[in-house]
Design a protein around this motif. Structure first.
Motif, PDB file in Angstrom:
ATOM      1  N   SER A  30     -31.259 108.257  65.613  1.00  0.00           N
ATOM      2  CA  SER A  30     -32.176 107.329  64.966  1.00  0.00           C
ATOM      3  C   SER A  30     -33.462 107.991  64.488  1.00  0.00           C
ATOM      4  O   SER A  30     -34.178 107.450  63.647  1.00  0.00           O
ATOM      5  N   ARG A  31     -33.780 109.136  65.024  1.00  0.00           N
ATOM      6  CA  ARG A  31     -35.015 109.838  64.638  1.00  0.00           C
ATOM      7  C   ARG A  31     -34.844 110.679  63.380  1.00  0.00           C
ATOM      8  O   ARG A  31     -35.815 111.042  62.730  1.00  0.00           O
ATOM      9  N   GLY A  32     -33.596 111.056  63.052  1.00  0.00           N
ATOM     10  CA  GLY A  32     -33.354 111.951  61.933  1.00  0.00           C
ATOM     11  C   GLY A  32     -32.206 112.893  62.252  1.00  0.00           C
ATOM     12  O   GLY A  32     -31.248 112.501  62.937  1.00  0.00           O
ATOM     13  N   TRP A  33     -32.301 114.139  61.834  1.00  0.00           N
ATOM     14  CA  TRP A  33     -31.202 115.072  62.058  1.00  0.00           C
ATOM     15  C   TRP A  33     -31.734 116.495  62.229  1.00  0.00           C
ATOM     16  O   TRP A  33     -32.875 116.811  61.911  1.00  0.00           O
TER      17      TRP A  33
END
Length: 470
Positions: A30-33
């Motif tokens: 959910s924060r990014g990659w």
């Protein structure tokens, strides 16, 4: 983003030699990659050349349809996308049978591509705010030579997803030539150092007609000059062949000779090793049987410990140690070299014709090595991409003593070989007034490692007969 999470790191070849596509593991939540965009150890294990990047560039593109290229630069590139998505097109602009080959694919953050030097690189953005990144293994230089191809070239016939008439293209890119007018990019240059010596002349014959091979004498390139590192644009070269050396073994035992031997065989070699390492070049260095003491009763292998007896052998061993630190190196160890100009074989033939009955050493045993074989063997190692390291390279066949070589010369030239008298090394030099270098008594080198690469040298006896015209 359009990238796929959870891929395994893998590589896919293309129809353009050396151009390879990598699928990259991308880990997201959910924060990014997160991804390892370039990882030397893992990617080298999959066959990616250890290309030594020195600069990282980012090209940010605002709009869909931004189109750049086709540019072929004199360096390798690792291309990836940080954000967004592109359609990439690559055209081989190198000399050779693959000139004009085209490859296209899409790249997103989960895919990258390695672009070898001389392959034209271009892309078109498929999403806004696309960040296109690339690692290169040379710093930008105004001295660098590029090649370009028009994006609309009819021969390449690239199927751009957004028609070029609707794309954002620079004026320069619109003016680039069609494929028929492109000058193919030659391979990286080869530099032969010591080009006026016996081996240098043989290398000139071996590489005759190849425009990318250059030759340098000491006048052209002083290896001990303080500005040697900037003497040339070294990144334009792929290989340096060091055929230069101080080979006067007896003179090396004198004070002046010792200084000259260390300057040529060690200090100069240190400079070449430094240059090759810094610029990712292959260094080919010619070594000698004199790095051994000749005390073992079997052919010397490449991994036998060195044990030089005299100054010349010590300087050659020191030079070998320096070259061994270069990531890409070939140390070619040879013995009893015969080439153009004055040599032992021609001297014996002249004595035979003049009616002189020579005394010749009979307790030193080895194999003659003709410079044509050395030159051909060096070319084989380079072009076959043989594993880097040390290789013994001498003439093949049965070992002989110097006296046996002399007798064979007498026989081949129609003279009585009994005129040659064998003497020991100690007796031969007993009356010498100048310093004499110690010689290894057995100089036979094992050729199996070289032969395993697919190269076999000429039997020394056959080369001897050829030299004498019989």
């Amino acid at each position: 983003m359009a990238a796929t999470f959870g891929k395994q790191l893998s590589v896919t070849s293309t129809n353009i030699p050396g151009l390879v596509v990598f699928d990259l593991p991308v880990h997201g939540d959910s924060r990014g990659w997160f991804k390892e965009n370039w990882q030397r150890e893992k990617m080298s294990a999959l066959g990616l050349p250890d290309f030594g990047p020195v600069q990282n560039n980012v090209s940010f593109n605002d709009a869909v349809g931004t189109t750049r290229g086709i540019h072929a630069e004199p360096w390798d590139k690792w291309v990836s996308v940080a954000t967004g998505r592109i359609f990439g097109a690559w055209v081989d602009l190198r000399e050779g049978p693959s000139f004009g080959e085209v490859f296209t694919t899409e790249l997103d953050p989960s895919r990258a591509i390695f672009v070898p030097r001389g392959v034209g690189n271009s892309y078109q953005t498929l999403e806004p705010d696309t960040a296109y990144t690339y690692l290169v293994n040379d710093h930008w230089s105004p001295r660098a030579e590029y090649s370009f191809l028009n994006l609309a070239d009819e021969t390449s016939a690239i199927n751009w997803p957004i028609p070029l008439a609707d794309a954002e293209i620079s004026v320069k890119d619109l003016a680039h030539p069609r494929l028929r007018d492109v000058t193919p990019i030659p391979p990286r240059k080869i530099l032969v150092v010591g080009a006026s010596g016996q081996l240098g002349l043989a290398l000139q014959q071996e590489f005759a007609g190849l425009s990318h091979v250059e030759y340098a004498t000491r006048t052209d390139l002083d290896l001990n000059a303080p500005d040697i590192d900037g003497a040339r644009r070294w990144r334009d070269y792929g290989v340096i062949i060091n055929a230069a050396a101080h080979t006067a073994v007896d003179t090396a035992e004198t004070p002046d000779g010792r200084r000259a031997a260390w300057a040529a065989n060690v200090t100069g070699v240190a400079a070449l090793s430094r240059i090759a390492t810094a610029n990712g070049l292959t260094l080919v260095h010619v070594s000698s049987d004199y790095v051994f003491d000749g005390a073992i009763d079997r052919p010397y292998r490449e991994d036998d410990p060195v044990c030089p007896l005299g100054v010349y052998g010590q300087t050659k061993a020191a030079g070998d140690a320096l070259v061994s630190t270069v990531p890409r190196h070939y140390i070619v160890r040879t013995s009893w070299v015969i080439g153009e100009g004055k040599n032992f074989v021609r001297t014996m033939a002249a004595l035979a014709d003049r009616g002189v009955d020579p005394r010749v050493v009979d307790d030193q045993v080895g194999r003659l090595t003709f410079t044509g074989d050395i030159a051909a063997g060096i070319r084989h190692l380079i072009e076959s991409d043989a594993p880097h390291g040390v290789y013994n390279l001498t003439g093949s066949g049965e070992p002989m003593s110097w006296a046996e070589v002399a007798r064979r010369v007498f026989d081949l030239t129609g003279h009585d070989s009994a005129r040659v008298t064998g003497v020991s090394t100690d007796d031969y030099f007993a009356a010498a007034t100048a310093p004499v270098a110690p010689r290894p008594r057995r100089s036979v080198l094992d050729l199996s490692k070289l032969e395993a690469t697919g190269f076999r040298t000429t039997p020394a006896a056959d080369s001897l007969a050829t030299l004498l015209g019989v």
